[in-house]
Design an enzyme around this catalytic site. Structure first.
Site, PDB file in Angstrom:
ATOM      1  N   GLY A   1       5.420   3.069  -0.119  1.00 28.37           N
ATOM      2  CA  GLY A   1       6.018   3.867  -1.212  1.00 28.37           C
ATOM      3  C   GLY A   1       5.061   3.930  -2.376  1.00 28.37           C
ATOM      4  O   GLY A   1       3.841   3.825  -2.192  1.00 28.37           O
TER       5      GLY A   1
ATOM      6  N   SER B   1       0.840  -1.188   0.000  1.00 29.02           N
ATOM      7  CA  SER B   1       0.000   0.000   0.000  1.00 29.02           C
ATOM      8  C   SER B   1       0.879   1.243   0.000  1.00 29.02           C
ATOM      9  O   SER B   1       2.103   1.138   0.052  1.00 29.02           O
ATOM     10  CB  SER B   1      -0.905  -0.005   1.233  1.00 29.02           C
ATOM     11  N   LYS B   2       0.223   2.383  -0.007  1.00 31.41           N
ATOM     12  CA  LYS B   2       0.938   3.656  -0.067  1.00 31.41           C
ATOM     13  C   LYS B   2       1.992   3.790   1.033  1.00 31.41           C
ATOM     14  O   LYS B   2       2.993   4.463   0.849  1.00 31.41           O
ATOM     15  CB  LYS B   2      -0.054   4.815   0.067  1.00 31.41           C
ATOM     16  N   ARG B   3       1.733   3.148   2.172  1.00 35.66           N
ATOM     17  CA  ARG B   3       2.700   3.209   3.283  1.00 35.66           C
ATOM     18  C   ARG B   3       4.080   2.732   2.843  1.00 35.66           C
ATOM     19  O   ARG B   3       5.093   3.124   3.386  1.00 35.66           O
ATOM     20  CB  ARG B   3       2.248   2.268   4.413  1.00 35.66           C
TER      21      ARG B   3
END
Ligand code: GLU
Length: 462
Positions: A241, A237-239
């Site tokens: 990168g 996920s965005k966490r």
């Protein structure tokens, strides 16, 4: 039988790398079998679907060069067809009108949760004989007993009890179709033979198979691809990168590097790491897709990117570099051709973004690094830089070899190592201490720029 695959994204955001990998597998399998690859936009959730997301998906598919043979089809343009099929199911008694109120369904759900049962519709309207007043939804009459079985190409035989599946809504009270139903009608109409999709859809598959069977057709084959994990073992996920394909473009990756990376993330052919498109098409085997989820590894992606920066045709890389130069507001109309920059810089750049940032000084003015100026543009260097300026000014052919010889001769004359004069020269011309080999740097800058920059640098020496 012609193989027909489809990629069916919902346009509720950018194209995720996981989606891109699914699209790649669908595309590859169609190519491999000389079949057909269809793009279908599943935009029935009108609240979450946006034109911006549609564009983002189409752009990403284009950038990755995953060409579709048909489409994009839009589900919102097929509502009449879904209604017609739901009508057919109603008439055949394979679907029914359900008049249950929201309140009733909520009460049912709460009591099921209280009794620790799985919340599901209880079939209240299943056997109604006559039409009623008021709003209704249309539910599919799922078989009440027995099992649904299918042979997943990646996971093998999967079995579901029909008692686990309730009578799902296929048409809402406002007449709009639901996800599982539209997929079934489309897969049927588009003659899809292989559904390759994320494993988050495994639980939908038995429901879809039951509807297909009710319509009297043989379901397609299914291949559920496992998810991509981040370095911590959690779903990517965005966490972790960048997750959007176009964000990888912005970070400076080549599409072939991203595709090569994604294909290996979940599929392998022995130990081979690098595959050209042609090789992939020849070697891809849908059965070789791994069951286990794979973790995203940035280092490996960077390694592949540099490999492609170094080995792809320079004019192809240059096109992508031009996009980055524009993003950085670097005007490349005056200066060396970008293909030369690619050849000079590929060795020392892991990404195109880095390559673009490191190549500013070939275009426009020099930005001096103060530290480098302090260290290398000193009064002691004035004689060397002056002789260099004179000797270079006398050169008739401005290319790598004679440039190299000139710098070498000057260093011999001064009795110092070539590096000793190359470094002040480099700072004078590029503003910093890192650039391609000095002769290549000069060749790329050209005579006029080199000499005028040397002039300016001499004024800076103190
Ligand atoms: N629209 C679904 C999604 O984006 C995919 C459905 C399918 O492949 O069957 O997750």
């Amino acid at each position: 039988m012609t193989v027909v695959t489809r990629f069916a994204p919902s346009p509720t955001g950018y194209l995720h790398v996981g989606g891109a990998r699914t699209a790649l597998y669908c595309w590859l399998y169609a190519k491999k079998t000389k079949g057909k690859f269809i793009l279908r936009i599943e935009d029935t959730d009108t609240e979450r679907s946006t034109q911006e997301s549609v564009d983002a998906i189409l752009n990403a598919m284009q950038w990755l060069d995953l060409h579709y043979d048909e489409g994009p089809y839009y589900q919102t343009q097929r509502f009449d067809r879904y209604r017609a099929i739901s009508e057919q199911l109603l008439q055949e008694g394979k679907a029914y009108r359900c008049y249950c109120s929201k309140e009733r369904l909520e009460k049912l759900r709460n009591s099921q949760i209280e009794n620790k049962e799985k919340p599901r519709y209880d079939g209240h309207c299943r056997d109604l004989k006559t039409a009623q007043e008021g709003n209704y939804v249309i539910r599919f009459r799922n078989p009440a007993s027995g099992v649904v079985e299918f042979d997943d190409i990646i996971r093998g035989k999967l079995t579901f009890n029909n008692t686990e599946l309730d009578d799902l809504i296929i048409l809402r009270s406002d007449g709009t179709p639901t996800y599982n139903f539209t997929v079934v009608v489309d897969d049927l109409d588009m003659k899809i033979t292989h559904v390759i999709r994320g494993d988050d859809h495994i639980n939908n598959t038995p429901r879809q198979i039951n509807i297909l069977k009710a319509l009297g057709v043989t379901p397609p084959l299914y291949a559920h691809v496992s998810m991509i994990l981040g370095s911590d073992g959690k779903r990517l996920s965005k966490r972790h990168g960048a997750v959007s394909v176009m964000q990888y473009r912005e970070e400076g990756f080549l599409p072939e590097a991203l595709l090569n990376y994604l294909v290996r993330l979940g599929w392998s052919h022995g130990d081979q790491e690098i595959f050209s498109r042609e090789e992939l098409i020849a070697l891809f085997d849908i059965k070789g897709i791994n069951k286990a989820p794979a973790a995203f590894n940035m280092e490996k992606l960077l390694w592949l990117n540099q490999h492609y920066l170094k080995t792809s045709p320079p004019d192809h890389v240059a096109k992508e570099l031009a996009w980055h130069m524009q993003r950085l507001d670097i005007d490349v109309s005056q200066g060396p051709p970008l293909t030369d920059i690619v050849q000079a810089q590929a060795e020392r750049s892991k990404t195109l973004k880095e390559m673009a940032e490191k190549s500013r000084y070939f275009y426009g003015t020099v930005h001096f690094n103060e530290e480098a100026v302090k260290k290398h543009l000193t009064v002691e260097e004035v004689p060397a830089l002056t002789i260099l300026q004179e000797e270079l000014g006398r050169l008739t052919t401005w290319s790598k070899e004679p440039l190299h010889q000139t710098i070498q001769q000057v260093s011999e004359k001064l009795g110092v190592k070539m590096g000793k004069i190359a470094q002040p020269l480099r700072v004078a011309l590029t503003g910093d201490t890192v650039s391609p080999p000095i002769d290549i740097t000069l060749a790329l800058l050209g005579r006029e720029t080199t000499l005028s920059r040397l002039n300016n640098a001499l004024l800076l020496c103190r």
